[in-house]
Design an enzyme around this catalytic site. Structure first.
Site, short mmCIF file in Angstrom:
data_model
loop_
_atom_site.label_atom_id
_atom_site.label_comp_id
_atom_site.label_asym_id
_atom_site.label_seq_id
_atom_site.Cartn_x
_atom_site.Cartn_y
_atom_site.Cartn_z
N ALA A 17 0.82 -1.23 0.00
CA ALA A 17 0.00 0.00 0.00
C ALA A 17 0.85 1.27 0.00
O ALA A 17 0.34 2.35 0.26
CB ALA A 17 -0.94 -0.02 1.20
N SER A 146 -5.48 -9.57 -12.37
CA SER A 146 -5.18 -8.78 -13.56
C SER A 146 -5.97 -9.36 -14.72
O SER A 146 -6.27 -10.56 -14.73
CB SER A 146 -3.68 -8.87 -13.89
OG SER A 146 -3.42 -8.39 -15.20
N TYR A 159 3.74 -14.07 -15.09
CA TYR A 159 2.85 -13.11 -14.40
C TYR A 159 1.39 -13.54 -14.58
O TYR A 159 0.62 -13.56 -13.62
CB TYR A 159 3.09 -11.72 -14.98
CG TYR A 159 2.23 -10.63 -14.36
CD1 TYR A 159 2.49 -10.16 -13.08
CD2 TYR A 159 1.18 -10.06 -15.08
CE1 TYR A 159 1.71 -9.14 -12.53
CE2 TYR A 159 0.41 -9.04 -14.54
CZ TYR A 159 0.67 -8.59 -13.26
OH TYR A 159 -0.09 -7.58 -12.71
N LYS A 163 -1.44 -14.48 -11.75
CA LYS A 163 -2.71 -13.76 -11.59
C LYS A 163 -3.90 -14.68 -11.86
O LYS A 163 -4.98 -14.51 -11.28
CB LYS A 163 -2.73 -12.54 -12.51
CG LYS A 163 -1.70 -11.47 -12.11
CD LYS A 163 -1.95 -10.97 -10.69
CE LYS A 163 -1.04 -9.85 -10.29
NZ LYS A 163 -1.37 -9.30 -8.95
P1 NAP Z 1 3.23 -0.57 -8.00
O1 NAP Z 1 2.93 0.87 -8.13
O2 NAP Z 1 4.52 -1.11 -8.51
O3 NAP Z 1 3.07 -0.97 -6.45
C1 NAP Z 1 3.39 -2.25 -6.02
C2 NAP Z 1 3.24 -2.30 -4.53
O4 NAP Z 1 3.49 -3.64 -4.11
C3 NAP Z 1 4.23 -1.40 -3.80
O5 NAP Z 1 3.59 -0.82 -2.70
C4 NAP Z 1 5.29 -2.39 -3.33
O6 NAP Z 1 5.90 -1.97 -2.12
C5 NAP Z 1 4.45 -3.61 -3.07
N1 NAP Z 1 5.21 -4.85 -3.06
C6 NAP Z 1 5.92 -5.41 -4.07
N2 NAP Z 1 6.48 -6.55 -3.66
C7 NAP Z 1 6.10 -6.72 -2.36
C8 NAP Z 1 6.35 -7.71 -1.37
N3 NAP Z 1 7.11 -8.79 -1.64
N4 NAP Z 1 5.79 -7.56 -0.14
C9 NAP Z 1 5.03 -6.49 0.14
N5 NAP Z 1 4.77 -5.51 -0.73
C10 NAP Z 1 5.30 -5.64 -1.98
O7 NAP Z 1 2.13 -1.47 -8.70
P2 NAP Z 1 0.55 -1.31 -8.93
O8 NAP Z 1 0.34 -1.09 -10.36
O9 NAP Z 1 -0.05 -0.42 -7.93
O10 NAP Z 1 0.15 -2.83 -8.65
C11 NAP Z 1 -0.63 -3.24 -7.55
C12 NAP Z 1 -1.23 -4.59 -7.90
O11 NAP Z 1 -2.07 -4.45 -9.03
C13 NAP Z 1 -0.21 -5.65 -8.25
O12 NAP Z 1 -0.58 -6.89 -7.71
C14 NAP Z 1 -0.27 -5.69 -9.77
O13 NAP Z 1 0.14 -6.94 -10.27
C15 NAP Z 1 -1.73 -5.43 -9.99
N6 NAP Z 1 -2.06 -4.95 -11.32
C16 NAP Z 1 -1.59 -3.75 -11.77
C17 NAP Z 1 -1.90 -3.34 -13.06
C18 NAP Z 1 -1.42 -2.03 -13.64
O14 NAP Z 1 -1.59 -1.82 -14.84
N7 NAP Z 1 -0.84 -1.14 -12.86
C19 NAP Z 1 -2.71 -4.14 -13.87
C20 NAP Z 1 -3.19 -5.33 -13.37
C21 NAP Z 1 -2.87 -5.73 -12.09
P3 NAP Z 1 7.48 -1.67 -1.99
O15 NAP Z 1 7.80 -0.53 -2.90
O16 NAP Z 1 7.65 -1.35 -0.56
O17 NAP Z 1 8.17 -2.92 -2.43
#
Ligand code: NAP
Length: 257
Positions: A17, A146, A159, A163
């Site tokens: 978060a 996703s 990935y 998902k």
């Molecule tokens: P983001 O901006 O890269 O944020 C990822 C978050 O996950 C960061 O807060 C990061 O924290 C945390 N994280 C990563 N590895 C971790 C771990 N091992 N333990 C705890 N926290 C961890 O990505 P986002 O786009 O918001 O993605 C959030 C979710 O949505 C993900 O599951 C992603 O696969 C999914 N998603 C995103 C998209 C898109 O287009 N953006 C599309 C489909 C699904 P730290 O920085 O502290 O590591």
């Protein structure tokens, strides 16, 4: 306080978060009255900034470090949430990593990192929180999957597999817990403009966005709104569902990576 942001006296744990979709979900759930455990792995200042923002808005939140891919992290995270805020009855499994690469080039380490974080992490956090939800006779579990978990995509065998696993996990859990007042649902974001898409070649991203029916990428708050609905009383009979947040989806196939 309006009825929508009246304090729930309930605690929501949002993994990953510190930014992006997780941060937007934490802020939105806080506005809905939940006390929030803002989990992060590495980005402590970012997580603390989200906590500050929630507190400045009259809410209650703490930042908790835990790498959800590590053995025992789910139990530790839930225990610390319970001791600092109270038992987490809402879990948003958002923490995720994406290492897109054609299968022939994907390394075992990259594959393991995605499976350990995206799948095992979600499983271990949820599993640790379930006893609290069973005791309360109420709970909400949201898995951030996703669209690639349903459709697959070029470069996303690992990935997409992670998902897709969340979709099966969410539906299986719904069979187990729905009779107890606990719901389990999956959200399937499309292209949302966060750091995770920062690694994508700008030309590829532009072409992908041009192929989305809405002709734009989504904002984290547009996913958070769906998460907030699934965590609300309004969604009491929504369980085992999959909600896509993808601006109408692809109107043509995305280009190969
Ligand atoms: P983001 O901006 O890269 O944020 C990822 C978050 O996950 C960061 O807060 C990061 O924290 C945390 N994280 C990563 N590895 C971790 C771990 N091992 N333990 C705890 N926290 C961890 O990505 P986002 O786009 O918001 O993605 C959030 C979710 O949505 C993900 O599951 C992603 O696969 C999914 N998603 C995103 C998209 C898109 O287009 N953006 C599309 C489909 C699904 P730290 O920085 O502290 O590591």
């Amino acid at each position: 306080m309006t009825s929508s942001n009246k304090r729930q006296e309930r605690v929501a744990l949002v993994t990953g978060a510190s930014r992006g979709i997780g941060a937007a979900s934490a802020l939105r759930l806080a506005a809905q009255g939940y006390s929030i455990a803002v989990n992060f792995a590495r980005s402590k200042p970012d997580a603390e900034a989200i906590v500050k923002q929630i507190i400045a808005n009259g809410g209650r939140a703490v930042a908790i470090q835990a790498d959800v891919s590590e053995e025992g992290a789910g139990e530790d995270l839930v225990r610390e949430t319970d001791s600092r805020l109270g038992p987490p009855l809402v879990v948003v499994n958002n923490a995720g990593v994406q290492r897109s690469r054609a299968m022939i080039k994907q390394t075992p380490d990259e594959f393991d990192q995605m499976l350990d974080t995206n799948v095992r992490g979600a499983w271990s956090v949820t599993r640790a929180a379930l006893p609290h939800m069973y005791d309360a006779g109420w709970g909400r579990v949201v898995f951030i999957s996703s669209v690639l978990g349903a459709t697959g995509g070029p470069g996303d065998s690992g990935y997409g597999a992670s998902k897709g696993a969340l979709l099966a996990m969410s539906k299986s859990l719904a069979f187990e817990v729905s009779r107890r007042g606990i719901t389990s649902n999956a959200v399937l974001p499309g292209t949302i403009l966060t750091d995770i898409v920062g690694d994508v070649d700008p030309a590829v991203l532009e072409a992908n966005i041009a192929a989305i029916a809405a002709r734009r990428g989504g904002e984290p708050k547009e996913v958070a709104a769906v998460v907030a609905f699934l965590c609300s009383e309004d969604a009491s009979y929504v369980s085992g569902a999959e909600i896509a947040v993808h601006g109408g989806g692809w109107v043509t196939l995305p280009p190969s990576k």
